[in-house]
Design a protein around this motif. Structure first.
Motif, PDB file in Angstrom:
ATOM      1  N   THR A  96       0.842  -1.191   0.000  1.00  0.00           N
ATOM      2  CA  THR A  96       0.000   0.000   0.000  1.00  0.00           C
ATOM      3  C   THR A  96       0.877   1.241   0.000  1.00  0.00           C
ATOM      4  N   TYR A 139       0.778   5.768  -0.721  1.00  0.00           N
ATOM      5  CA  TYR A 139      -0.066   6.958  -0.748  1.00  0.00           C
ATOM      6  C   TYR A 139       0.516   7.912  -1.790  1.00  0.00           C
ATOM      7  N   GLU A 147       0.663   7.538   5.554  1.00  0.00           N
ATOM      8  CA  GLU A 147      -0.452   8.433   5.251  1.00  0.00           C
ATOM      9  C   GLU A 147      -0.171   9.854   5.733  1.00  0.00           C
ATOM     10  N   TYR A 192     -10.346  16.829   4.742  1.00  0.00           N
ATOM     11  CA  TYR A 192      -9.973  15.417   4.692  1.00  0.00           C
ATOM     12  C   TYR A 192     -11.228  14.595   4.433  1.00  0.00           C
ATOM     13  N   ASP A 193     -11.075  13.557   3.613  1.00  0.00           N
ATOM     14  CA  ASP A 193     -12.240  12.734   3.311  1.00  0.00           C
ATOM     15  C   ASP A 193     -12.522  11.774   4.465  1.00  0.00           C
ATOM     16  N   LEU A 194     -13.502  10.906   4.277  1.00  0.00           N
ATOM     17  CA  LEU A 194     -13.915  10.010   5.356  1.00  0.00           C
ATOM     18  C   LEU A 194     -12.823   9.021   5.744  1.00  0.00           C
ATOM     19  N   GLU A 195     -11.852   8.805   4.852  1.00  0.00           N
ATOM     20  CA  GLU A 195     -10.756   7.887   5.153  1.00  0.00           C
ATOM     21  C   GLU A 195      -9.535   8.614   5.705  1.00  0.00           C
ATOM     22  N   GLU A 216      -4.213   9.841  -2.743  1.00  0.00           N
ATOM     23  CA  GLU A 216      -4.894   8.594  -3.080  1.00  0.00           C
ATOM     24  C   GLU A 216      -4.178   7.424  -2.419  1.00  0.00           C
ATOM     25  N   ARG A 217      -4.958   6.520  -1.859  1.00  0.00           N
ATOM     26  CA  ARG A 217      -4.389   5.282  -1.331  1.00  0.00           C
ATOM     27  C   ARG A 217      -4.455   4.231  -2.429  1.00  0.00           C
TER      28      ARG A 217
END
Length: 207
Positions: free
Chosen positions: A106, A108, A141, A175-178, A202-203
């Motif tokens: 993963t 970012y 992140e 910041y988005d929900l994630e 983006e993740r």
């Protein structure tokens, strides 16, 4: 005794982005989009070849022009067109330094998109140009979010809160929900138009 590590001993890895550039000749509009990220050159090249034909978006019969070539680094470059729209689909290699290699695959990715709209007084037409690029790739992140915030403020010319209060136009950071950074700035009076900048994190799980 000091032991140094040469560049040849570093275990950097690579990711390959498939990027589609679109130019709408009729409406004088262009943009670019990262279509996917892959761990191997072979997978990226195959994805680039399939890109225009996924989900029956286009068929070979729809394209007036279609050509494929291979660049010196082995990446595929595709030029295609319908008569009104021109496409370039290409593979771009990005280096991930050894200290960013992630066991869980993963990463970012910080992406910046710049959209410039200008008006031509003589012909009373509006031209829009959109350019996207990858600013950086991070394992953590928090590091990606911080880099995205710096990138947006730098692009908008904001160095302090005093600059923020004087900023003419739109500026937002959220910041988005994630928990991933999303920011945008609109700079007015750029020539005869305006410039819009978005920076997002983006993740991605490498394929």
């Amino acid at each position: 005794m000091t032991v140094s590590t040469s560049d040849t001993e570093r275990k950097d890895s690579y990711v390959y982005h498939v990027i589609r550039e679109t130019t709408d000749i009729l409406y004088d509009y262009g943009d670019s989009d990262i279509r996917g990220t892959y761990k191997t050159l072979e997978d990226a090249n195959e994805a680039a070849r399939r890109d225009l034909f996924k989900e029956d978006e286009y068929k070979k019969a729809d394209l007036e022009d279609y050509s494929e070539s291979t660049k010196h680094d082995g990446t595929v470059l595709i030029n295609a067109g319908t008569g009104e729209i021109d496409f370039i689909v290409k593979v771009v290699c990005r280096i991930i330094p050894s200290d960013l290699n992630s066991p869980d695959r993963t990463v970012y990715i910080v992406n910046r998109t710049e959209t410039t709209t200008s008006k031509t007084a003589s012909s009373n037409t509006t031209t829009t140009e959109k350019i996207s690029k990858t600013v950086g790739i991070y394992q953590k992140e928090d590091s990606a979010n911080e880099a995205a915030e710096r990138e947006l403020r730098k692009a908008a010319g904001i160095k302090s809160w005093r600059d923020r209060r004087r900023f003419k136009g739109v500026f937002r950071e959220e910041y988005d929900l994630e928990g991933l950074f999303e920011g945008a700035a609109t700079i007015k009076n750029v020539g005869a138009g305006e410039k819009g900048i978005t920076v997002v994190v983006e993740r991605r799980t490498l394929e």
